[in-house]
Design a protein around this motif. Structure first.
Motif, PDB file in Angstrom:
ATOM      1  N   VAL A  47     -21.165  13.684 -11.205  1.00 59.00           N
ATOM      2  CA  VAL A  47     -22.368  12.878 -11.448  1.00 59.00           C
ATOM      3  C   VAL A  47     -23.472  13.687 -12.147  1.00 59.00           C
ATOM      4  N   CYS A  48     -24.079  14.614 -11.425  1.00 55.67           N
ATOM      5  CA  CYS A  48     -25.259  15.327 -11.928  1.00 55.67           C
ATOM      6  C   CYS A  48     -24.968  16.111 -13.203  1.00 55.67           C
ATOM      7  N   GLY A  49     -23.752  16.683 -13.271  1.00 58.80           N
ATOM      8  CA  GLY A  49     -23.389  17.529 -14.403  1.00 58.80           C
ATOM      9  C   GLY A  49     -23.331  16.779 -15.729  1.00 58.80           C
ATOM     10  N   GLY A  50     -23.410  15.455 -15.674  1.00 58.27           N
ATOM     11  CA  GLY A  50     -23.467  14.676 -16.897  1.00 58.27           C
ATOM     12  C   GLY A  50     -24.781  14.873 -17.635  1.00 58.27           C
ATOM     13  N   CYS A  51     -25.822  15.290 -16.915  1.00 62.72           N
ATOM     14  CA  CYS A  51     -27.144  15.479 -17.520  1.00 62.72           C
ATOM     15  C   CYS A  51     -27.710  16.876 -17.255  1.00 62.72           C
ATOM     16  N   HIS A  52     -27.388  17.456 -16.110  1.00 59.49           N
ATOM     17  CA  HIS A  52     -28.003  18.732 -15.720  1.00 59.49           C
ATOM     18  C   HIS A  52     -27.059  19.915 -15.942  1.00 59.49           C
ATOM     19  N   SER A  53     -27.615  21.009 -16.425  1.00 54.06           N
ATOM     20  CA  SER A  53     -26.848  22.257 -16.516  1.00 54.06           C
ATOM     21  C   SER A  53     -27.037  23.061 -15.224  1.00 54.06           C
TER      22      SER A  53
ATOM     23  N   ALA B  91     -37.370  13.029 -21.588  1.00 52.43           N
ATOM     24  CA  ALA B  91     -37.526  13.926 -20.432  1.00 52.43           C
ATOM     25  C   ALA B  91     -36.393  14.945 -20.409  1.00 52.43           C
ATOM     26  N   TYR B  92     -36.691  16.120 -19.865  1.00 50.15           N
ATOM     27  CA  TYR B  92     -35.689  17.181 -19.825  1.00 50.15           C
ATOM     28  C   TYR B  92     -35.105  17.294 -18.419  1.00 50.15           C
ATOM     29  N   PRO B  93     -33.807  17.094 -18.271  1.00 52.40           N
ATOM     30  CA  PRO B  93     -33.198  17.291 -16.934  1.00 52.40           C
ATOM     31  C   PRO B  93     -33.156  18.802 -16.652  1.00 52.40           C
TER      32      PRO B  93
ATOM     33  N   ALA C 240     -36.971  26.387  -6.569  1.00 57.44           N
ATOM     34  CA  ALA C 240     -38.037  26.179  -7.544  1.00 57.44           C
ATOM     35  C   ALA C 240     -39.036  25.117  -7.086  1.00 57.44           C
ATOM     36  N   ARG C 241     -38.651  24.302  -6.130  1.00 55.76           N
ATOM     37  CA  ARG C 241     -39.559  23.276  -5.624  1.00 55.76           C
ATOM     38  C   ARG C 241     -39.953  23.632  -4.203  1.00 55.76           C
ATOM     39  N   ALA C 242     -41.209  23.276  -3.842  1.00 59.42           N
ATOM     40  CA  ALA C 242     -41.666  23.523  -2.479  1.00 59.42           C
ATOM     41  C   ALA C 242     -40.771  22.754  -1.516  1.00 59.42           C
TER      42      ALA C 242
ATOM     43  N   ASN D 287     -35.248  19.807   1.420  1.00 61.04           N
ATOM     44  CA  ASN D 287     -35.654  18.474   1.881  1.00 61.04           C
ATOM     45  C   ASN D 287     -36.198  17.629   0.725  1.00 61.04           C
ATOM     46  N   TYR D 288     -36.806  18.317  -0.265  1.00 65.77           N
ATOM     47  CA  TYR D 288     -37.337  17.570  -1.414  1.00 65.77           C
ATOM     48  C   TYR D 288     -36.219  16.904  -2.214  1.00 65.77           C
ATOM     49  N   VAL D 289     -35.192  17.671  -2.580  1.00 63.86           N
ATOM     50  CA  VAL D 289     -34.102  17.092  -3.378  1.00 63.86           C
ATOM     51  C   VAL D 289     -33.376  16.017  -2.558  1.00 63.86           C
TER      52      VAL D 289
ATOM     53  N   PHE E 239     -40.779   9.898  -3.723  1.00 65.93           N
ATOM     54  CA  PHE E 239     -41.029  11.313  -3.443  1.00 65.93           C
ATOM     55  C   PHE E 239     -41.323  12.153  -4.678  1.00 65.93           C
ATOM     56  N   PHE E 240     -41.113  11.595  -5.857  1.00 64.27           N
ATOM     57  CA  PHE E 240     -41.398  12.351  -7.074  1.00 64.27           C
ATOM     58  C   PHE E 240     -42.915  12.383  -7.272  1.00 64.27           C
ATOM     59  N   PRO E 241     -43.462  13.571  -7.572  1.00 69.48           N
ATOM     60  CA  PRO E 241     -44.917  13.646  -7.793  1.00 69.48           C
ATOM     61  C   PRO E 241     -45.332  12.654  -8.885  1.00 69.48           C
TER      62      PRO E 241
ATOM     63  N   ILE F 259     -40.312   8.631 -12.461  1.00 73.62           N
ATOM     64  CA  ILE F 259     -39.336   9.646 -12.866  1.00 73.62           C
ATOM     65  C   ILE F 259     -38.393   9.070 -13.921  1.00 73.62           C
ATOM     66  N   PHE F 260     -38.088   9.890 -14.912  1.00 73.76           N
ATOM     67  CA  PHE F 260     -37.201   9.445 -15.987  1.00 73.76           C
ATOM     68  C   PHE F 260     -35.750   9.370 -15.535  1.00 73.76           C
ATOM     69  N   MET F 261     -35.383  10.197 -14.551  1.00 72.62           N
ATOM     70  CA  MET F 261     -33.998  10.158 -14.071  1.00 72.62           C
ATOM     71  C   MET F 261     -33.725   8.806 -13.394  1.00 72.62           C
ATOM     72  N   ALA F 262     -32.723   8.102 -13.891  1.00 73.63           N
ATOM     73  CA  ALA F 262     -32.310   6.869 -13.224  1.00 73.63           C
ATOM     74  C   ALA F 262     -31.646   7.252 -11.908  1.00 73.63           C
TER      75      ALA F 262
HETATM   76  C1  HEC Z   1     -28.404  10.292 -16.572  1.00 74.56           C
HETATM   77  C2  HEC Z   1     -28.881  11.632 -16.494  1.00 74.56           C
HETATM   78  C3  HEC Z   1     -29.073  12.259 -15.137  1.00 74.56           C
HETATM   79  C4  HEC Z   1     -28.185  12.346 -14.085  1.00 74.56           C
HETATM   80  C5  HEC Z   1     -26.774  11.805 -14.003  1.00 74.56           C
HETATM   81  C6  HEC Z   1     -28.856  13.101 -13.056  1.00 74.56           C
HETATM   82  N1  HEC Z   1     -30.115  13.460 -13.457  1.00 74.56           N
HETATM   83 FE1  HEC Z   1     -31.469  14.509 -12.418  1.00 74.56          FE
HETATM   84  N2  HEC Z   1     -32.824  14.347 -13.904  1.00 74.56           N
HETATM   85  C7  HEC Z   1     -32.593  13.713 -15.099  1.00 74.56           C
HETATM   86  C8  HEC Z   1     -33.811  13.746 -15.892  1.00 74.56           C
HETATM   87  C9  HEC Z   1     -33.998  13.155 -17.281  1.00 74.56           C
HETATM   88  C10 HEC Z   1     -34.775  14.434 -15.123  1.00 74.56           C
HETATM   89  C11 HEC Z   1     -36.233  14.697 -15.488  1.00 74.56           C
HETATM   90  C12 HEC Z   1     -37.066  13.602 -14.862  1.00 74.56           C
HETATM   91  C13 HEC Z   1     -38.516  13.609 -15.241  1.00 74.56           C
HETATM   92  O1  HEC Z   1     -39.029  14.659 -15.626  1.00 74.56           O
HETATM   93  O2  HEC Z   1     -39.121  12.536 -15.115  1.00 74.56           O
HETATM   94  C14 HEC Z   1     -34.119  14.797 -13.887  1.00 74.56           C
HETATM   95  C15 HEC Z   1     -34.726  15.505 -12.869  1.00 74.56           C
HETATM   96  C16 HEC Z   1     -34.082  15.939 -11.723  1.00 74.56           C
HETATM   97  C17 HEC Z   1     -34.675  16.785 -10.727  1.00 74.56           C
HETATM   98  C18 HEC Z   1     -36.056  17.416 -10.772  1.00 74.56           C
HETATM   99  C19 HEC Z   1     -37.138  16.599 -10.151  1.00 74.56           C
HETATM  100  C20 HEC Z   1     -38.427  17.338 -10.224  1.00 74.56           C
HETATM  101  O3  HEC Z   1     -39.054  17.538  -9.177  1.00 74.56           O
HETATM  102  O4  HEC Z   1     -38.815  17.770 -11.320  1.00 74.56           O
HETATM  103  C21 HEC Z   1     -33.725  17.000  -9.758  1.00 74.56           C
HETATM  104  C22 HEC Z   1     -33.876  17.828  -8.496  1.00 74.56           C
HETATM  105  C23 HEC Z   1     -32.563  16.263 -10.148  1.00 74.56           C
HETATM  106  N3  HEC Z   1     -32.800  15.626 -11.346  1.00 74.56           N
HETATM  107  C24 HEC Z   1     -31.393  16.249  -9.424  1.00 74.56           C
HETATM  108  C25 HEC Z   1     -30.262  15.534  -9.796  1.00 74.56           C
HETATM  109  C26 HEC Z   1     -29.061  15.479  -8.999  1.00 74.56           C
HETATM  110  C27 HEC Z   1     -28.854  16.211  -7.683  1.00 74.56           C
HETATM  111  C28 HEC Z   1     -28.194  14.688  -9.655  1.00 74.56           C
HETATM  112  C29 HEC Z   1     -26.810  14.295  -9.236  1.00 74.56           C
HETATM  113  C30 HEC Z   1     -26.678  13.622  -7.978  1.00 74.56           C
HETATM  114  C31 HEC Z   1     -28.859  14.245 -10.884  1.00 74.56           C
HETATM  115  N4  HEC Z   1     -30.116  14.772 -10.928  1.00 74.56           N
HETATM  116  C32 HEC Z   1     -28.274  13.415 -11.836  1.00 74.56           C
HETATM  117  C33 HEC Z   1     -31.423  13.124 -15.514  1.00 74.56           C
HETATM  118  C34 HEC Z   1     -30.292  12.969 -14.728  1.00 74.56           C
END
Ligand code: HEC
Length: 265
Positions: free
Chosen positions: A45-51, A117-119, A128-130, A134-136, A162-164, A168-171
């Motif tokens: 899941v997460c690795g589709g957007c996050h490194s 937005a940058y994941p 990196a987060r306070a 519990n935050y994530v 919970f996002f400040p 949040i751009f992340m769906a």
């Molecule tokens: C479709 C793409 C996508 C997927 C899949 C995704 N993310 Fe994200 N994520 C993002 C984007 C874009 C942001 C930046 C959001 C913003 O800045 O508004 C983000 C931000 C975050 C943040 C940072 C929030 C902050 O406080 O800045 C965390 C933690 C995070 N994602 C965790 C996860 C985890 C864990 C998963 C898997 C379960 C996940 N994400 C899956 C796109 C994605």
């Protein structure tokens, strides 16, 4: 050390959800099963957007993947290598020694695909987060379909409790039953959030167990040393008292005790 981190609320003012983390506290250790399942969630899941650029595939072997499993996982990704004998760069399947292959080649591409937005890289996100664990954990469960009336969502954002700033751009990435684990089971959202946080916490501090066990050894050593010094102190002082009795100001009493056979000479 024992202060409950749950006391700290998120920036939005809503108290974070908390869970019992096996790695908290001075005797805390990682839960291998949870980490492995969390890893599966990351890759599916997460690795589709996050490194996670600080991690290599071989790190997975330290935490419960067999070498073959990790190799197979790595081989599903491609990395650039080279130059070959003809001086050309080429693509090959990733190996255990490679870092996790990022989903986007650079930040611009990542932003372009994510509404600007940058994941962020997730290698050390729980640090990196306070109150990061519990935050994530809360963030992943904080999506609300019903947006409060006074809030007007900016385009492309989602409401998250919970996002400040709450936008949040992340769906919402997880809903529950998103990933089928090796034994064929699926779990609800809360449990999924717990698993992925276990994985991220391990990634952020893989040396946590070594650090804690060293800490415990140092404490035991100090306790032992204190005991030894105390015994030594008692010995030295008992000797000094005896000297005062036999040769010091109490010598007369000592002679008298000797004469009365109260003391061995
Ligand atoms: C479709 C793409 C996508 C997927 C899949 C995704 N993310 Fe994200 N994520 C993002 C984007 C874009 C942001 C930046 C959001 C913003 O800045 O508004 C983000 C931000 C975050 C943040 C940072 C929030 C902050 O406080 O800045 C965390 C933690 C995070 N994602 C965790 C996860 C985890 C864990 C998963 C898997 C379960 C996940 N994400 C899956 C796109 C994605």
């Amino acid at each position: 050390m024992s202060l409950p981190s749950s006391a700290i609320a998120s920036e939005g003012g809503v108290a974070l959800k908390t869970a019992k983390w096996s790695f908290d506290g001075i005797f805390g250790t990682f839960d291998r099963t949870a980490i492995k399942r969390g890893g599966q969630i990351f890759f599916q899941v997460c690795g589709g957007c996050h490194s996670m650029e600080l991690m290599s595939y071989r790190n997975l072997v330290d935490i419960g993947w067999t070498e073959d499993e990790a190799k197979e996982l790595a081989a599903g990704y491609e990395v650039q290598d080279g130059p070959n004998e003809e001086g050309e760069m080429f693509m090959r399947p990733a190996r255990l020694s490679d870092r996790f292959v990022p989903p986007f080649p650079n930040e611009k591409a990542a932003r372009y695909s994510n509404g600007g937005a940058y994941p962020p890289d997730l290698s050390v996100i729980t640090k990196a987060r306070a109150n990061g664990t519990n935050y994530v954990y809360s963030l992943l469960q904080g999506y609300k379909e019903e947006v409060p009336e006074h809030v007007e969502l900016a385009e492309g954002t989602n409401y998250n409790e919970f996002f400040p700033g709450n936008q949040i751009f992340m769906a919402q990435p997880l809903y529950g039953e998103d990933v089928e684990f090796a034994d064929g089971t699926t779990v609800d959202l809360e449990q999924e959030a717990k698993y992925i946080v276990n994985f991220l916490a391990w990634a952020a501090e893989p040396e946590l167990e070594a650090r804690k066990s060293l800490g415990i050894k140092v404490m035991l050593y100090l306790i032992l040393l204190t005991g030894m010094f105390y015994a030594l102190k008692r010995r030295i002082w008992s000797r000094l008292c005896l000297d005062e009795y036999t040769h010091g100001p109490y010598e007369e009493q000592y002679q008298k005790d000797l004469d009365d056979h109260k003391m061995p000479s």
